[in-house]
Design a protein around this motif. Sequence first.
Motif, PDB file in Angstrom:
ATOM      1  N   ARG A  84     -11.401  13.742  -1.339  1.00  0.00           N
ATOM      2  CA  ARG A  84      -9.986  13.508  -1.542  1.00  0.00           C
ATOM      3  C   ARG A  84      -9.254  14.052  -0.323  1.00  0.00           C
ATOM      4  NH1 ARG A  84      -9.043  15.735  -7.482  1.00  0.00           N
ATOM      5  NH2 ARG A  84     -11.169  16.370  -7.162  1.00  0.00           N
ATOM      6  N   THR A  85      -8.480  13.212   0.288  1.00  0.00           N
ATOM      7  CA  THR A  85      -7.718  13.635   1.445  1.00  0.00           C
ATOM      8  C   THR A  85      -6.262  13.331   1.232  1.00  0.00           C
ATOM      9  OG1 THR A  85      -8.061  11.514   2.514  1.00  0.00           O
ATOM     10  CG2 THR A  85      -9.652  13.224   3.030  1.00  0.00           C
ATOM     11  N   ALA A  86      -5.411  14.104   1.851  1.00  0.00           N
ATOM     12  CA  ALA A  86      -3.971  13.876   1.738  1.00  0.00           C
ATOM     13  C   ALA A  86      -3.444  13.413   3.082  1.00  0.00           C
ATOM     14  CB  ALA A  86      -3.264  15.168   1.348  1.00  0.00           C
ATOM     15  N   ALA A  87      -2.497  12.476   3.042  1.00  0.00           N
ATOM     16  CA  ALA A  87      -1.893  11.993   4.279  1.00  0.00           C
ATOM     17  C   ALA A  87      -1.049  13.081   4.896  1.00  0.00           C
ATOM     18  CB  ALA A  87      -1.030  10.768   3.977  1.00  0.00           C
ATOM     19  N   THR A  88      -1.085  13.133   6.181  1.00  0.00           N
ATOM     20  CA  THR A  88      -0.297  14.153   6.858  1.00  0.00           C
ATOM     21  C   THR A  88       0.914  13.520   7.507  1.00  0.00           C
ATOM     22  OG1 THR A  88      -1.658  13.828   8.842  1.00  0.00           O
ATOM     23  CG2 THR A  88      -2.344  15.549   7.325  1.00  0.00           C
ATOM     24  N   ASP A 109      -9.932   5.850   4.645  1.00  0.00           N
ATOM     25  CA  ASP A 109      -8.800   6.297   3.839  1.00  0.00           C
ATOM     26  C   ASP A 109      -7.629   5.390   4.209  1.00  0.00           C
ATOM     27  OD1 ASP A 109      -6.574   7.452   2.718  1.00  0.00           O
ATOM     28  OD2 ASP A 109      -6.839   9.415   3.615  1.00  0.00           O
ATOM     29  N   PRO A 110      -7.224   4.479   3.329  1.00  0.00           N
ATOM     30  CA  PRO A 110      -6.176   3.511   3.680  1.00  0.00           C
ATOM     31  C   PRO A 110      -4.886   4.154   4.172  1.00  0.00           C
ATOM     32  CG  PRO A 110      -7.213   2.897   1.609  1.00  0.00           C
ATOM     33  CD  PRO A 110      -7.739   4.249   1.969  1.00  0.00           C
ATOM     34  N   ILE A 111      -4.526   5.292   3.620  1.00  0.00           N
ATOM     35  CA  ILE A 111      -3.270   5.937   4.026  1.00  0.00           C
ATOM     36  C   ILE A 111      -3.378   6.429   5.463  1.00  0.00           C
ATOM     37  CG2 ILE A 111      -1.536   7.638   3.395  1.00  0.00           C
ATOM     38  CD1 ILE A 111      -2.236   5.394   1.285  1.00  0.00           C
ATOM     39  N   ARG A 112      -4.478   7.093   5.781  1.00  0.00           N
ATOM     40  CA  ARG A 112      -4.671   7.604   7.138  1.00  0.00           C
ATOM     41  C   ARG A 112      -4.906   6.472   8.125  1.00  0.00           C
ATOM     42  NH1 ARG A 112      -9.401  10.036   6.535  1.00  0.00           N
ATOM     43  NH2 ARG A 112     -10.538   8.311   7.486  1.00  0.00           N
ATOM     44  N   ASN A 113      -5.773   5.521   7.765  1.00  0.00           N
ATOM     45  CA  ASN A 113      -6.144   4.462   8.699  1.00  0.00           C
ATOM     46  C   ASN A 113      -5.013   3.483   8.973  1.00  0.00           C
ATOM     47  OD1 ASN A 113      -9.240   4.627   7.023  1.00  0.00           O
ATOM     48  ND2 ASN A 113      -8.924   5.330   9.105  1.00  0.00           N
ATOM     49  N   VAL A 163       0.840  -1.201   0.000  1.00  0.00           N
ATOM     50  CA  VAL A 163       0.000   0.000   0.000  1.00  0.00           C
ATOM     51  C   VAL A 163       0.874   1.250   0.000  1.00  0.00           C
ATOM     52  CG1 VAL A 163      -1.749   1.306   1.256  1.00  0.00           C
ATOM     53  CG2 VAL A 163      -1.894  -1.195   1.176  1.00  0.00           C
ATOM     54  N   ALA A 164       1.908   1.250   0.812  1.00  0.00           N
ATOM     55  CA  ALA A 164       2.806   2.412   0.882  1.00  0.00           C
ATOM     56  C   ALA A 164       3.507   2.643  -0.451  1.00  0.00           C
ATOM     57  CB  ALA A 164       3.830   2.200   1.998  1.00  0.00           C
ATOM     58  N   SER A 207       3.291   7.051   6.949  1.00  0.00           N
ATOM     59  CA  SER A 207       3.928   8.343   7.172  1.00  0.00           C
ATOM     60  C   SER A 207       3.938   9.233   5.944  1.00  0.00           C
ATOM     61  CB  SER A 207       5.373   8.139   7.662  1.00  0.00           C
ATOM     62  OG  SER A 207       6.113   7.384   6.710  1.00  0.00           O
ATOM     63  N   SER A 208       3.808   8.640   4.756  1.00  0.00           N
ATOM     64  CA  SER A 208       3.802   9.428   3.526  1.00  0.00           C
ATOM     65  C   SER A 208       2.955   8.722   2.492  1.00  0.00           C
ATOM     66  CB  SER A 208       5.228   9.617   3.001  1.00  0.00           C
ATOM     67  OG  SER A 208       5.821   8.360   2.699  1.00  0.00           O
ATOM     68  N   GLY A 209       2.643   9.435   1.438  1.00  0.00           N
ATOM     69  CA  GLY A 209       1.862   8.838   0.371  1.00  0.00           C
ATOM     70  C   GLY A 209       0.590   9.599   0.098  1.00  0.00           C
TER      71      GLY A 209
END
Length: 396
Positions: A392-396, A302-306, A276-277, A310-312
Amino acid sequence: MSTVKRLVVLLPGFEHMPVVAHYRRFIREAAKTAPVYDMNLKETAPLSVATDEDGVAVGDFQFRASGENWAVETDFLLYGLGDITLFYASRNPAVRLFSGLFALIDFIVTGTFFRFVATSWRYALFFLYPILTIACILAISLSLAYAGTVVTGSLLGWILAPLLAILLFRHAARHMHLLLLMDDWTFARDMARGKRPQVMAKMDKVISDAAARISSASPETEIIVAAHSLGAICALPILATALARDPRRRYGLLTVGSSLLKVALHPAASKLRAAVAAVACSKSAWIDAQSLTDPMNFYKSDPIRNLALSSGKSPVRVMVRFRNQLREESYRTIRRNFFRVHRQFVFGVDKRTRYSWHAILCGPQPFAEIAACGGLPCDSQVRAEPEMEIARTAAT
């Protein structure tokens, strides 16, 4: 008029269906959807099925879609994941039941269930469904056994209780999909922990074969990996492998009704989280279609947030309300069948909305353009629907 070339890797969900059955469904539902999106569809190469030495079938077929001033030729690769999951259905019913219970306990003990609660409480209810079903069967059987003993003054009730429990379990298996769910959770645990070598070997073969075929596609061919439900746990490793071979190419990833987090939230699923990363940190375009109506997907996740990556870049989330896609009578026939609702992601539609499995995979819009616009173009009335949310969300 130039013709766009496209390669689509199709990965079904957890269904014990052969490639031919998935193909027939795709053909039937694509024909239903085509006029809704002003597409003319023609099958230019019929299904050809090959089975490798590991027993996983791969179907190849080709479509030509055309319309006013456009044409797209799409080569489809349909992987028979049902050949893998059929192993679970072939076991003794008692083994299927108890292995599923063991898997559910694993997800609770490892804290994965509580991550489900934090991510999507609706999915947590889906997790509890087989547990509550089994508890109700046992409660009914024991209650009637006790009542029979009190009324008759004999042990007849307790003698009949196991028979009643078996009959209720058979009913639940046939009409409530209980054993299919037990297989589903056993499979998810095996994927998270890398258990059952024969199953993992088949999955690895699918991943390596799909990545090799993607890598051999011509540079001008658009690549889309499309997965329904648990097919997502195969889609991410395929794309990660393809990226490792050619990180410069931009790929498309379409996950619908995704069960990615079902496995990825398990602490043992480090390899899946790494995949995923890798995809999130690439320039791949990722669309994740979700629906409030479907209890078997992680709505608003949101797979990146959940996954606390750390990035993506987060996927473009397209929130779909099936009622907006179907005639009212069609929607009424499926809304109380949660398995059928879950499959609606890959079924045909009666009305235009921003999401359609077949219009995205066969239509004229480049996948990256669809992702950039938050979905397919549709008329203003549908676009204004409050239930259709593009997030649309961005990972923080």
